[in-house]
Each structure stands twice: as structure tokens, then as C-alpha cells.
Design an enzyme around this catalytic site. Structure first.
Site, PDB file in Angstrom:
ATOM      1  N   SER A   1       0.862  -1.182   0.000  1.00  0.00           N
ATOM      2  CA  SER A   1       0.000   0.000   0.000  1.00  0.00           C
ATOM      3  C   SER A   1       0.899   1.232   0.000  1.00  0.00           C
ATOM      4  O   SER A   1       1.746   1.372  -0.872  1.00  0.00           O
ATOM      5  CB  SER A   1      -0.949  -0.031   1.205  1.00  0.00           C
ATOM      6  OG  SER A   1      -1.864   1.034   1.159  1.00  0.00           O
TER       7      SER A   1
ATOM      8  N   HIS B   1      -2.326  -1.160  -3.459  1.00  0.00           N
ATOM      9  CA  HIS B   1      -3.377  -0.162  -3.245  1.00  0.00           C
ATOM     10  C   HIS B   1      -2.926   1.151  -3.870  1.00  0.00           C
ATOM     11  O   HIS B   1      -1.868   1.684  -3.516  1.00  0.00           O
ATOM     12  CB  HIS B   1      -3.610   0.064  -1.749  1.00  0.00           C
ATOM     13  CG  HIS B   1      -4.040  -1.167  -1.021  1.00  0.00           C
ATOM     14  ND1 HIS B   1      -3.917  -1.290   0.343  1.00  0.00           N
ATOM     15  CD2 HIS B   1      -4.601  -2.329  -1.456  1.00  0.00           C
ATOM     16  CE1 HIS B   1      -4.383  -2.473   0.726  1.00  0.00           C
ATOM     17  NE2 HIS B   1      -4.794  -3.118  -0.345  1.00  0.00           N
TER      18      HIS B   1
ATOM     19  N   ASP C   1      -4.807  -4.980   5.746  1.00  0.00           N
ATOM     20  CA  ASP C   1      -5.194  -5.837   4.633  1.00  0.00           C
ATOM     21  C   ASP C   1      -4.125  -6.900   4.390  1.00  0.00           C
ATOM     22  O   ASP C   1      -2.956  -6.589   4.179  1.00  0.00           O
ATOM     23  CB  ASP C   1      -5.399  -4.989   3.375  1.00  0.00           C
ATOM     24  CG  ASP C   1      -6.005  -5.765   2.219  1.00  0.00           C
ATOM     25  OD1 ASP C   1      -6.638  -6.802   2.472  1.00  0.00           O
ATOM     26  OD2 ASP C   1      -5.854  -5.312   1.068  1.00  0.00           O
TER      27      ASP C   1
END
Length: 353
Positions: free
Chosen positions: A170, A197, A290
Site C-alpha cells: 500500500s 493499493h 489488509d
């Protein structure tokens, strides 16, 4: 209160950004700059909490401004781009490589169906980035950087062949992924699947940017695509990515997980079911959790799991959560991950030899 410096050469766009940022009670636009030189001058004398940075500007563009700010007065920088020009997209990711934390599409104008969503995304990103502790960046000379052997958290012994590598990232992930792929050999023997992400609209440019520095073919994943050794597949915008037992990629519109589509958790869980112990899986720098629980699931199924260490992570959220769960067998600095992957996927061949 979060103090923001808005750097944008277009008067209309600058006024638009200032207007909606000022509507948030937690944000103050402390100043604006029309080009990179004005931004550098301001940062020398004042310390904004976050900078929103345009890329294409006169005198000094966003890439050079980002590089100089991160080398002299490190500050969280969010790249705001309104262009689909391939050259500018490349420059955008070069700016992330120079230390920018995130890239966002310029918020849609009033009346556009995505107006509220894009503004909400930008406000949330600015607030999150204001909490990141950035450090001074030095000029990067990759050709002079050795690939070091990994420091392994515990002994790893595999009696089965590794068939797939999966990676989730991310905040700070683009430059981390780029560094890993650039250091992998062109004869890397297994496919690599990646969930990064990133703001919608940038995956295609991200993949092209990765391909520019890697000897491995890098693709935006497509539904039904057969996984090939040594190829890299990046999950596309707004699809969940999984694998099927026939060695094919499947893209779905299944619900977001952790508010995300694509989600790292979704991919990791699917790979755990199909490949199990024949997997190497890792979490890189990024906010949130996540993929952390699913990394533990993979470890329990016999996969080799790793997490990026705190010192080399821009944000140690996801890998930190995985380490707390004891999901990571290896905790590695960024510069050692490529060597670790190469050793692990080649270990079975070396034993047979």
C-alpha cells in the site's frame, strides 16, 4: 490542525483545491505555490504538515521539487495529477521513487458523478499522510547498491517446490515493488502476483513504469490469463484477483474487503486454497491490516511468508500487523527481499542438482 501547502501552476485548479480543502475543519491551507521553486523556498522557511504537488509546472517540475524537498526538508508529499499523458504518469511514479507518499487523480469537478468520492479520497489521504514520519532521502544510485543476502527470522526448510510468489503493498509500495522487481533475475522461475493499493486510474501507468526497470514482463492482470513463469501480474482497478486450480487468473466484482477492491486479503486467501505450501507470500509497506490475517493462514498451510521490516517501510501498518500475528517467517529490509525470493524459489532446483 493539518497545515497544507498546495503546489499547482494552474490558477483555476489551485483555487479549486484550496476551496474544498478549506471546507474541512481539520485542514488549513497555509500557502500556495505556482511552481517547484516557490515550493522549495516556502519549505525552507516554513514547515507544512503535507504538500500536494502538481507534476507539470514551469521553472521546476514536481519531480525535481519532490526530490529536493525530500533531500533537504523532508515532508509528506501527495502527488495530484490531472493528466493521462504517459510521460507525466512516468514522472509521477519517479516522484514517488524520490519520496512522495501517494498519488491521486485530481478531484472531479462539481456536477461530476465522482465529485464527492474523489474529494473524500483526497481529504482522507491528506489526513493519513500527515501522520507519516518521513525521513531524509539521499540520491539513489541503484547500480551501486549490492543485493545482500537475507537475514532470516527463523530457519526455513522446504521439501516442496515453490510455484508462485504473491505480494501485497500500500503506501510506499510502488517504489518498494520497483526496487524488488528490478533486482530479480530475468530467469526468475515462477509467476509473481501483486496487489498494490493505489488511486484509480494509475495502475496502467504503474505497470509501464515497473516494466521500464525490470527484466521480467509486467502485466495488468486479465481474466482467464494463464500464469507464466517469470511474469508479473498486477491486479487491475476495481477487481478482486484470485487464482484457479488450472493456473489461471480470475477477476471478480466480489465485495470489497477492508474497503478495498482489489484486496490483498482476497488474493492471499485464494492462493492459500489453491497453492498452499507451494507459495511464497509477503506484505510490504502500507497502512492498515489488509492481508495480515491471510498471511498467517498461508503460514499455517506451510507457505513461506515474509514482511518488510519497520526501518525500510514508509508505513509499517500492514507488515507490522502481520508480525504481531506471528504471520511472517522472515522479517526483511527492502534491499534483501529480492535475494531472499531468488534463493527460495531456486532452493528446490539446487537440492536436485
Amino acid at each position: 490542525m493539518i497545515n497544507v501547502l498546495v503546489v499547482e501552476d494552474s490558477p483555476v485548479v489551485r483555487e479549486f483545491l484550496v476551496h474544498f480543502l478549506s471546507l474541512d475543519p481539520d485542514i488549513t491551507v497555509m500557502a500556495t505555490a505556482r511552481d517547484g521553486e516557490e515550493a522549495l523556498d516556502f519549505v525552507r522557511h516554513r514547515r507544512p504538515d503535507v504538500i500536494t504537488m502538481d507534476i507539470h509546472m514551469p521553472k521546476l517540475n514536481g519531480l525535481e521539487a519532490t526530490r529536493r524537498i525530500m533531500e533537504t526538508n523532508p515532508t509528506p508529499i501527495v502527488i495530484v495529477s490531472g493528466s493521462e499523458d504517459p510521460h507525466e504518469i512516468f514522472t509521477t511514479f519517479d516522484a514517488m521513487d524520490a519520496g512522495a507518499l501517494a498519488v491521486l487523480r485530481r478531484p472531479a469537478g462539481v456536477g461530476h458523478p465522482d465529485h464527492e468520492a474523489t474529494i473524500r479520497d483526497m481529504l482522507e489521504t491528506i489526513k493519513l499522510m500527515s501522520e507519516v514520519k518521513v525521513v531524509r532521502r539521499w540520491p539513489r544510485l541503484r547500480s551501486a547498491t549490492p543485493i545482500l543476502r537475507p537475514a532470516i527470522r527463523e530457519p526455513v526448510s522446504k521439501s516442496v517446490q515453490i510455484r508462485i510468489v504473491i505480494i501485497g503493498a500500500s503506501t510506499g509500495g510502488p517504489s518498494a515493488i520497483e526496487a524488488i522487481l528490478a533486482a530479480l533475475p530475468k530467469n526468475f522461475p515462477v509467476p509473481i502476483l501483486i496487489v498494490q493499493h493505489i488511486s484509480p486510474g494509475f495502475i496502467g501507468g504503474f505497470v509501464q513504469w515497473l516494466a521500464n526497470s525490470s527484466d521480467l514482463p509486467v502485466h495488468v492482470a486479465t481474466h482467464g490469463e494463464l500464469l507464466l513463469p517469470g511474469h508479473v501480474y498486477v491486479a487491475p482497478d476495481d477487481y478482486q484477483m484470485k487464482v484457479e486450480r488450472k493456473g489461471k487468473i480470475a477477476l471478480t466484482k466480489d465485495e470489497p474487503e477492508h474497503g478495498l477492491r482489489p484486496s490483498i486479503s482476497y488474493l492471499f486467501r485464494a492462493v492459500a486454497e489453491v497453492y498452499g505450501c507451494e507459495t511464497v507470500a509477503g506484505l510490504l509497506t502500507g497502512m492498515g491490516r489488509d492481508g495480515a490475517a491471510e498471511l498467517l493462514l498461508l503460514r499455517e498451510k506451510g507457505a513461506i511468508t515474509f514482511a518488510q521490516d519497520k526501518d525500510s517501510s514508509i508505513v509499517h501498518g500492514m507488515p507490522g500487523e502481520a508480525i504481531k500475528l506471528d504471520a511472517a517467517m522472515l522479517v526483511l529490509p527492502l534491499e534483501k527481499i529480492a535475494a531472499a525470493l531468488t534463493d527460495l524459489v531456486n532452493a528446490d532446483e539446487k537440492k536436485r542438482a
